[in-house]
Design an enzyme around this catalytic site. Structure first.
Site, PDB file in Angstrom:
ATOM      1  N   LYS A  14       0.839  -1.215   0.000  1.00  0.00           N
ATOM      2  CA  LYS A  14       0.000   0.000   0.000  1.00  0.00           C
ATOM      3  C   LYS A  14       0.872   1.262   0.000  1.00  0.00           C
ATOM      4  O   LYS A  14       0.673   2.149  -0.809  1.00  0.00           O
ATOM      5  CB  LYS A  14      -0.942   0.019   1.220  1.00  0.00           C
ATOM      6  CG  LYS A  14      -1.842  -1.197   1.335  1.00  0.00           C
ATOM      7  CD  LYS A  14      -2.781  -1.095   2.523  1.00  0.00           C
ATOM      8  CE  LYS A  14      -2.088  -1.038   3.862  1.00  0.00           C
ATOM      9  NZ  LYS A  14      -1.560  -2.327   4.344  1.00  0.00           N
ATOM     10  N   ARG A  89      -9.603   0.627   8.485  1.00  0.00           N
ATOM     11  CA  ARG A  89      -9.135  -0.714   8.846  1.00  0.00           C
ATOM     12  C   ARG A  89     -10.169  -1.481   9.662  1.00  0.00           C
ATOM     13  O   ARG A  89      -9.913  -2.642  10.038  1.00  0.00           O
ATOM     14  CB  ARG A  89      -7.852  -0.590   9.659  1.00  0.00           C
ATOM     15  CG  ARG A  89      -6.576  -0.894   8.870  1.00  0.00           C
ATOM     16  CD  ARG A  89      -5.406  -0.695   9.805  1.00  0.00           C
ATOM     17  NE  ARG A  89      -4.209  -1.377   9.452  1.00  0.00           N
ATOM     18  CZ  ARG A  89      -3.181  -0.821   8.797  1.00  0.00           C
ATOM     19  NH1 ARG A  89      -3.253   0.402   8.340  1.00  0.00           N
ATOM     20  NH2 ARG A  89      -2.092  -1.517   8.595  1.00  0.00           N
ATOM     21  N   ARG A 128      12.024  -5.478   5.376  1.00  0.00           N
ATOM     22  CA  ARG A 128      11.964  -4.026   5.621  1.00  0.00           C
ATOM     23  C   ARG A 128      12.494  -3.703   7.021  1.00  0.00           C
ATOM     24  O   ARG A 128      13.169  -2.702   7.212  1.00  0.00           O
ATOM     25  CB  ARG A 128      10.517  -3.521   5.475  1.00  0.00           C
ATOM     26  CG  ARG A 128      10.401  -2.029   5.729  1.00  0.00           C
ATOM     27  CD  ARG A 128       9.058  -1.476   5.333  1.00  0.00           C
ATOM     28  NE  ARG A 128       7.989  -1.922   6.216  1.00  0.00           N
ATOM     29  CZ  ARG A 128       6.703  -1.621   6.052  1.00  0.00           C
ATOM     30  NH1 ARG A 128       6.322  -0.884   5.018  1.00  0.00           N
ATOM     31  NH2 ARG A 128       5.791  -2.054   6.892  1.00  0.00           N
ATOM     32  N   ARG A 134      11.690   0.130  12.130  1.00  0.00           N
ATOM     33  CA  ARG A 134      10.322   0.044  12.666  1.00  0.00           C
ATOM     34  C   ARG A 134      10.227  -1.134  13.618  1.00  0.00           C
ATOM     35  O   ARG A 134      10.458  -2.279  13.215  1.00  0.00           O
ATOM     36  CB  ARG A 134       9.316  -0.101  11.519  1.00  0.00           C
ATOM     37  CG  ARG A 134       8.875   1.236  10.970  1.00  0.00           C
ATOM     38  CD  ARG A 134       7.916   1.061   9.832  1.00  0.00           C
ATOM     39  NE  ARG A 134       6.700   0.325  10.172  1.00  0.00           N
ATOM     40  CZ  ARG A 134       5.653   0.229   9.380  1.00  0.00           C
ATOM     41  NH1 ARG A 134       5.665   0.840   8.206  1.00  0.00           N
ATOM     42  NH2 ARG A 134       4.590  -0.452   9.754  1.00  0.00           N
ATOM     43  N   ARG A 146      -0.178  -8.747  13.469  1.00  0.00           N
ATOM     44  CA  ARG A 146      -0.756  -7.726  12.570  1.00  0.00           C
ATOM     45  C   ARG A 146      -1.601  -8.393  11.486  1.00  0.00           C
ATOM     46  O   ARG A 146      -2.670  -7.900  11.119  1.00  0.00           O
ATOM     47  CB  ARG A 146       0.365  -6.901  11.937  1.00  0.00           C
ATOM     48  CG  ARG A 146       1.022  -5.970  12.943  1.00  0.00           C
ATOM     49  CD  ARG A 146       2.398  -5.530  12.494  1.00  0.00           C
ATOM     50  NE  ARG A 146       2.376  -4.715  11.291  1.00  0.00           N
ATOM     51  CZ  ARG A 146       3.466  -4.424  10.586  1.00  0.00           C
ATOM     52  NH1 ARG A 146       4.646  -4.895  10.950  1.00  0.00           N
ATOM     53  NH2 ARG A 146       3.378  -3.665   9.518  1.00  0.00           N
TER      54      ARG A 146
HETATM   55  P1  B4P Z   1       4.243  -1.808   2.077  1.00  0.00           P
HETATM   56  O1  B4P Z   1       3.449  -2.963   1.624  1.00  0.00           O
HETATM   57  O2  B4P Z   1       4.288  -0.611   1.239  1.00  0.00           O
HETATM   58  O3  B4P Z   1       3.676  -1.582   3.511  1.00  0.00           O
HETATM   59  P2  B4P Z   1       2.166  -1.255   3.944  1.00  0.00           P
HETATM   60  O4  B4P Z   1       1.184  -2.260   3.387  1.00  0.00           O
HETATM   61  O5  B4P Z   1       1.900   0.174   3.620  1.00  0.00           O
HETATM   62  O6  B4P Z   1       2.390  -1.437   5.472  1.00  0.00           O
HETATM   63  P3  B4P Z   1       1.719  -1.581   6.860  1.00  0.00           P
HETATM   64  O7  B4P Z   1       0.328  -2.119   6.736  1.00  0.00           O
HETATM   65  O8  B4P Z   1       2.712  -2.337   7.626  1.00  0.00           O
HETATM   66  O9  B4P Z   1       1.732  -0.222   7.546  1.00  0.00           O
HETATM   67  P4  B4P Z   1       0.844   0.885   8.177  1.00  0.00           P
HETATM   68  O10 B4P Z   1       1.810   1.981   8.228  1.00  0.00           O
HETATM   69  O11 B4P Z   1      -0.430   1.115   7.449  1.00  0.00           O
HETATM   70  O12 B4P Z   1       5.707  -2.279   2.280  1.00  0.00           O
HETATM   71  C1  B4P Z   1       6.126  -3.495   2.817  1.00  0.00           C
HETATM   72  C2  B4P Z   1       7.453  -3.919   2.238  1.00  0.00           C
HETATM   73  O13 B4P Z   1       7.211  -4.672   1.054  1.00  0.00           O
HETATM   74  C3  B4P Z   1       8.382  -2.778   1.815  1.00  0.00           C
HETATM   75  O14 B4P Z   1       9.681  -3.031   2.284  1.00  0.00           O
HETATM   76  C4  B4P Z   1       8.340  -2.783   0.293  1.00  0.00           C
HETATM   77  O15 B4P Z   1       9.545  -2.407  -0.298  1.00  0.00           O
HETATM   78  C5  B4P Z   1       8.033  -4.238  -0.008  1.00  0.00           C
HETATM   79  N1  B4P Z   1       7.282  -4.400  -1.261  1.00  0.00           N
HETATM   80  C6  B4P Z   1       6.224  -3.639  -1.666  1.00  0.00           C
HETATM   81  N2  B4P Z   1       5.780  -4.081  -2.852  1.00  0.00           N
HETATM   82  C7  B4P Z   1       6.544  -5.169  -3.192  1.00  0.00           C
HETATM   83  C8  B4P Z   1       6.566  -6.071  -4.312  1.00  0.00           C
HETATM   84  N3  B4P Z   1       5.704  -5.962  -5.333  1.00  0.00           N
HETATM   85  N4  B4P Z   1       7.490  -7.070  -4.328  1.00  0.00           N
HETATM   86  C9  B4P Z   1       8.369  -7.202  -3.288  1.00  0.00           C
HETATM   87  N5  B4P Z   1       8.410  -6.366  -2.220  1.00  0.00           N
HETATM   88  C10 B4P Z   1       7.512  -5.358  -2.164  1.00  0.00           C
HETATM   89  O16 B4P Z   1       0.418   0.373   9.647  1.00  0.00           O
HETATM   90  C11 B4P Z   1       1.312   0.213  10.734  1.00  0.00           C
HETATM   91  C12 B4P Z   1       0.545   0.036  12.054  1.00  0.00           C
HETATM   92  O17 B4P Z   1      -0.139   1.283  12.404  1.00  0.00           O
HETATM   93  C13 B4P Z   1      -0.587  -1.003  12.075  1.00  0.00           C
HETATM   94  O18 B4P Z   1      -0.112  -2.309  12.365  1.00  0.00           O
HETATM   95  C14 B4P Z   1      -1.528  -0.446  13.193  1.00  0.00           C
HETATM   96  O19 B4P Z   1      -1.055  -0.795  14.461  1.00  0.00           O
HETATM   97  C15 B4P Z   1      -1.406   1.056  13.024  1.00  0.00           C
HETATM   98  N6  B4P Z   1      -2.497   1.623  12.176  1.00  0.00           N
HETATM   99  C16 B4P Z   1      -2.304   2.232  10.957  1.00  0.00           C
HETATM  100  N7  B4P Z   1      -3.493   2.619  10.445  1.00  0.00           N
HETATM  101  C17 B4P Z   1      -4.446   2.250  11.343  1.00  0.00           C
HETATM  102  C18 B4P Z   1      -5.870   2.346  11.368  1.00  0.00           C
HETATM  103  N8  B4P Z   1      -6.559   2.906  10.352  1.00  0.00           N
HETATM  104  N9  B4P Z   1      -6.536   1.846  12.451  1.00  0.00           N
HETATM  105  C19 B4P Z   1      -5.885   1.286  13.474  1.00  0.00           C
HETATM  106  N10 B4P Z   1      -4.529   1.150  13.513  1.00  0.00           N
HETATM  107  C20 B4P Z   1      -3.814   1.627  12.458  1.00  0.00           C
END
Ligand code: B4P
Length: 191
Positions: A14, A89, A128, A134, A146
Protein backbone atom coordinates in the site's frame (compact mmCIF):
# COMPACT_ATOMS: atom_id res chain seq x y z
CA UNK A 1 -13.22 15.04 -6.02
CA UNK A 2 -11.88 11.59 -6.86
CA UNK A 3 -11.19 9.49 -3.75
CA UNK A 4 -9.71 6.01 -3.61
CA UNK A 5 -8.82 3.49 -0.91
CA UNK A 6 -5.75 1.32 -1.28
CA UNK A 7 -6.49 -1.79 0.74
CA UNK A 8 -4.61 -4.93 1.75
CA UNK A 9 -2.84 -6.71 4.60
CA UNK A 10 0.30 -5.29 6.22
CA UNK A 11 3.17 -5.47 3.75
CA UNK A 12 0.92 -5.82 0.69
CA UNK A 13 2.46 -2.76 -0.97
CA UNK A 14 0.00 0.00 0.00
CA UNK A 15 2.68 2.49 1.05
CA UNK A 16 4.95 1.55 -1.87
CA UNK A 17 2.21 1.99 -4.50
CA UNK A 18 0.80 5.14 -2.84
CA UNK A 19 4.08 6.99 -3.39
CA UNK A 20 3.86 6.31 -7.13
CA UNK A 21 0.11 6.99 -7.38
CA UNK A 22 0.17 10.42 -5.74
CA UNK A 23 2.92 11.47 -8.11
CA UNK A 24 0.89 10.37 -11.15
CA UNK A 25 -2.58 11.57 -10.13
CA UNK A 26 -1.85 14.50 -7.77
CA UNK A 27 -4.08 13.08 -5.02
CA UNK A 28 -3.50 13.94 -1.36
CA UNK A 29 -1.97 10.90 0.38
CA UNK A 30 -3.49 10.11 3.78
CA UNK A 31 -1.71 7.21 5.49
CA UNK A 32 -2.82 6.60 9.07
CA UNK A 33 0.38 4.56 9.61
CA UNK A 34 2.52 7.58 8.60
CA UNK A 35 0.39 9.98 10.66
CA UNK A 36 0.72 7.72 13.73
CA UNK A 37 4.49 7.30 13.28
CA UNK A 38 4.84 11.09 13.06
CA UNK A 39 2.91 11.48 16.35
CA UNK A 40 5.19 8.83 17.92
CA UNK A 41 8.34 10.61 16.69
CA UNK A 42 7.09 13.89 18.22
CA UNK A 43 6.20 12.05 21.46
CA UNK A 44 2.71 13.58 21.59
CA UNK A 45 0.15 12.06 24.03
CA UNK A 46 -1.65 10.53 21.02
CA UNK A 47 1.64 9.06 19.75
CA UNK A 48 2.52 7.59 23.14
CA UNK A 49 -0.90 5.93 23.36
CA UNK A 50 -0.68 4.61 19.78
CA UNK A 51 2.82 3.15 20.31
CA UNK A 52 1.50 0.71 22.92
CA UNK A 53 -0.82 -0.83 20.33
CA UNK A 54 1.52 -0.70 17.33
CA UNK A 55 4.39 -2.39 19.20
CA UNK A 56 2.10 -5.33 19.98
CA UNK A 57 0.85 -5.59 16.39
CA UNK A 58 -2.64 -4.42 17.39
CA UNK A 59 -4.85 -1.83 15.75
CA UNK A 60 -4.97 1.61 17.37
CA UNK A 61 -8.47 2.44 18.78
CA UNK A 62 -10.99 3.65 16.19
CA UNK A 63 -11.68 7.01 17.85
CA UNK A 64 -7.98 7.93 17.68
CA UNK A 65 -7.56 7.28 13.94
CA UNK A 66 -10.99 8.66 12.97
CA UNK A 67 -10.13 11.92 14.79
CA UNK A 68 -6.82 12.10 12.94
CA UNK A 69 -8.46 11.57 9.54
CA UNK A 70 -11.19 14.10 10.29
CA UNK A 71 -8.54 16.74 11.07
CA UNK A 72 -6.54 15.83 7.95
CA UNK A 73 -9.65 16.18 5.71
CA UNK A 74 -10.32 19.64 7.13
CA UNK A 75 -6.70 20.70 6.62
CA UNK A 76 -6.83 20.02 2.84
CA UNK A 77 -10.10 21.46 1.48
CA UNK A 78 -8.89 22.20 -2.06
CA UNK A 79 -7.23 18.97 -3.24
CA UNK A 80 -8.45 17.04 -6.35
CA UNK A 81 -9.06 13.98 -4.19
CA UNK A 82 -7.66 11.75 -1.45
CA UNK A 83 -5.76 8.48 -1.55
CA UNK A 84 -6.51 6.62 1.69
CA UNK A 85 -3.70 4.20 2.59
CA UNK A 86 -4.16 1.91 5.59
CA UNK A 87 -7.52 3.51 6.44
CA UNK A 88 -10.27 2.43 7.00
CA UNK A 89 -9.14 -0.71 8.85
CA UNK A 90 -12.41 -1.59 10.64
CA UNK A 91 -16.09 -1.43 9.64
CA UNK A 92 -16.56 1.39 12.19
CA UNK A 93 -13.80 3.41 10.50
CA UNK A 94 -15.40 2.78 7.08
CA UNK A 95 -18.79 4.08 8.25
CA UNK A 96 -17.15 7.13 9.84
CA UNK A 97 -15.23 7.87 6.63
CA UNK A 98 -18.40 7.71 4.53
CA UNK A 99 -20.06 10.24 6.86
CA UNK A 100 -17.06 12.60 6.78
CA UNK A 101 -16.98 12.45 2.97
CA UNK A 102 -20.76 13.03 2.77
CA UNK A 103 -20.26 16.28 4.69
CA UNK A 104 -17.84 17.29 1.93
CA UNK A 105 -20.41 16.19 -0.70
CA UNK A 106 -18.12 13.50 -2.03
CA UNK A 107 -17.58 9.72 -1.70
CA UNK A 108 -15.19 6.83 -2.37
CA UNK A 109 -14.92 6.03 -6.11
CA UNK A 110 -13.23 2.64 -5.70
CA UNK A 111 -11.42 0.42 -3.22
CA UNK A 112 -8.40 -1.32 -4.73
CA UNK A 113 -7.46 -4.42 -2.74
CA UNK A 114 -3.98 -5.93 -3.09
CA UNK A 115 -3.94 -9.72 -2.58
CA UNK A 116 -0.67 -11.23 -1.25
CA UNK A 117 0.01 -14.59 0.47
CA UNK A 118 0.85 -14.62 4.19
CA UNK A 119 4.35 -16.07 3.70
CA UNK A 120 5.23 -13.33 1.19
CA UNK A 121 3.94 -10.67 3.64
CA UNK A 122 6.10 -11.99 6.49
CA UNK A 123 9.14 -12.16 4.20
CA UNK A 124 8.69 -8.56 2.97
CA UNK A 125 8.11 -7.09 6.43
CA UNK A 126 11.10 -8.87 8.02
CA UNK A 127 13.24 -7.60 5.13
CA UNK A 128 11.96 -4.03 5.62
CA UNK A 129 12.66 -4.38 9.36
CA UNK A 130 16.37 -4.89 8.63
CA UNK A 131 16.65 -1.26 7.50
CA UNK A 132 13.50 0.65 8.54
CA UNK A 133 14.09 0.66 12.29
CA UNK A 134 10.32 0.04 12.67
CA UNK A 135 9.80 -1.90 15.88
CA UNK A 136 6.69 -3.59 14.43
CA UNK A 137 8.69 -5.01 11.48
CA UNK A 138 11.52 -6.75 13.35
CA UNK A 139 9.68 -9.40 15.35
CA UNK A 140 7.92 -12.23 13.48
CA UNK A 141 5.39 -12.76 16.31
CA UNK A 142 4.33 -9.09 16.07
CA UNK A 143 4.10 -9.35 12.27
CA UNK A 144 1.86 -12.44 12.55
CA UNK A 145 -0.33 -10.57 15.09
CA UNK A 146 -0.76 -7.73 12.57
CA UNK A 147 -1.86 -10.23 9.93
CA UNK A 148 -4.27 -11.79 12.46
CA UNK A 149 -5.72 -8.33 13.21
CA UNK A 150 -6.20 -7.87 9.47
CA UNK A 151 -8.03 -11.21 9.16
CA UNK A 152 -10.33 -10.65 12.15
CA UNK A 153 -11.05 -6.90 11.94
CA UNK A 154 -9.94 -5.39 8.64
CA UNK A 155 -11.29 -7.87 6.06
CA UNK A 156 -14.77 -6.68 7.07
CA UNK A 157 -13.98 -3.35 5.42
CA UNK A 158 -13.96 -5.08 2.02
CA UNK A 159 -17.40 -6.60 2.83
CA UNK A 160 -18.65 -3.11 3.70
CA UNK A 161 -17.62 -1.60 0.32
CA UNK A 162 -18.72 -4.75 -1.54
CA UNK A 163 -22.33 -3.84 -0.68
CA UNK A 164 -21.86 -0.83 -2.98
CA UNK A 165 -19.88 -2.80 -5.62
CA UNK A 166 -16.82 -0.64 -5.01
CA UNK A 167 -14.17 -3.34 -4.45
CA UNK A 168 -11.66 -4.46 -7.08
CA UNK A 169 -9.16 -7.21 -6.19
CA UNK A 170 -5.71 -7.05 -7.78
CA UNK A 171 -2.71 -9.34 -7.67
CA UNK A 172 -0.24 -7.82 -5.18
CA UNK A 173 2.63 -10.17 -6.08
CA UNK A 174 4.92 -9.49 -9.02
CA UNK A 175 7.11 -6.49 -9.81
CA UNK A 176 6.23 -3.10 -8.28
CA UNK A 177 5.77 -1.64 -11.79
CA UNK A 178 3.46 -4.47 -12.96
CA UNK A 179 1.25 -3.95 -9.91
CA UNK A 180 1.35 -0.17 -10.39
CA UNK A 181 0.18 -0.56 -14.02
CA UNK A 182 -2.75 -2.76 -13.01
CA UNK A 183 -3.82 -0.22 -10.35
CA UNK A 184 -3.57 2.67 -12.86
CA UNK A 185 -5.70 0.75 -15.38
CA UNK A 186 -8.50 0.48 -12.79
CA UNK A 187 -8.24 4.16 -11.85
CA UNK A 188 -8.21 5.31 -15.48
CA UNK A 189 -11.45 3.37 -16.16
CA UNK A 190 -13.19 5.48 -13.52
CA UNK A 191 -11.71 8.96 -13.95
P1 B4P B 1 4.24 -1.81 2.08
O1 B4P B 1 3.45 -2.96 1.62
O2 B4P B 1 4.29 -0.61 1.24
O3 B4P B 1 3.68 -1.58 3.51
P2 B4P B 1 2.17 -1.26 3.94
O4 B4P B 1 1.18 -2.26 3.39
O5 B4P B 1 1.90 0.17 3.62
O6 B4P B 1 2.39 -1.44 5.47
P3 B4P B 1 1.72 -1.58 6.86
O7 B4P B 1 0.33 -2.12 6.74
O8 B4P B 1 2.71 -2.34 7.63
O9 B4P B 1 1.73 -0.22 7.55
P4 B4P B 1 0.84 0.88 8.18
O10 B4P B 1 1.81 1.98 8.23
O11 B4P B 1 -0.43 1.12 7.45
O12 B4P B 1 5.71 -2.28 2.28
C1 B4P B 1 6.13 -3.49 2.82
C2 B4P B 1 7.45 -3.92 2.24
O13 B4P B 1 7.21 -4.67 1.05
C3 B4P B 1 8.38 -2.78 1.81
O14 B4P B 1 9.68 -3.03 2.28
C4 B4P B 1 8.34 -2.78 0.29
O15 B4P B 1 9.54 -2.41 -0.30
C5 B4P B 1 8.03 -4.24 -0.01
N1 B4P B 1 7.28 -4.40 -1.26
C6 B4P B 1 6.22 -3.64 -1.67
N2 B4P B 1 5.78 -4.08 -2.85
C7 B4P B 1 6.54 -5.17 -3.19
C8 B4P B 1 6.57 -6.07 -4.31
N3 B4P B 1 5.70 -5.96 -5.33
N4 B4P B 1 7.49 -7.07 -4.33
C9 B4P B 1 8.37 -7.20 -3.29
N5 B4P B 1 8.41 -6.37 -2.22
C10 B4P B 1 7.51 -5.36 -2.16
O16 B4P B 1 0.42 0.37 9.65
C11 B4P B 1 1.31 0.21 10.73
C12 B4P B 1 0.55 0.04 12.05
O17 B4P B 1 -0.14 1.28 12.40
C13 B4P B 1 -0.59 -1.00 12.07
O18 B4P B 1 -0.11 -2.31 12.37
C14 B4P B 1 -1.53 -0.45 13.19
O19 B4P B 1 -1.06 -0.80 14.46
C15 B4P B 1 -1.41 1.06 13.02
N6 B4P B 1 -2.50 1.62 12.18
C16 B4P B 1 -2.30 2.23 10.96
N7 B4P B 1 -3.49 2.62 10.44
C17 B4P B 1 -4.45 2.25 11.34
C18 B4P B 1 -5.87 2.35 11.37
N8 B4P B 1 -6.56 2.91 10.35
N9 B4P B 1 -6.54 1.85 12.45
C19 B4P B 1 -5.89 1.29 13.47
N10 B4P B 1 -4.53 1.15 13.51
C20 B4P B 1 -3.81 1.63 12.46
Amino acid sequence: MFNIILFGPPGSGKGTQSTKLIEKYGLKHLSTGDLLRSEIAQQTPLGLEAKNFIDKGQLVPDEVVIGMISTALETHPDVPGFLFDGFPRTATQAEALDKLLQLKKTSIAVMLALDVSEEELVKRLLKRGESSGRSDDTNETVIRSRIEEYETKTRAVADYYNQFSKVVHLKGEGSIDEIFNSICAEIDKRK
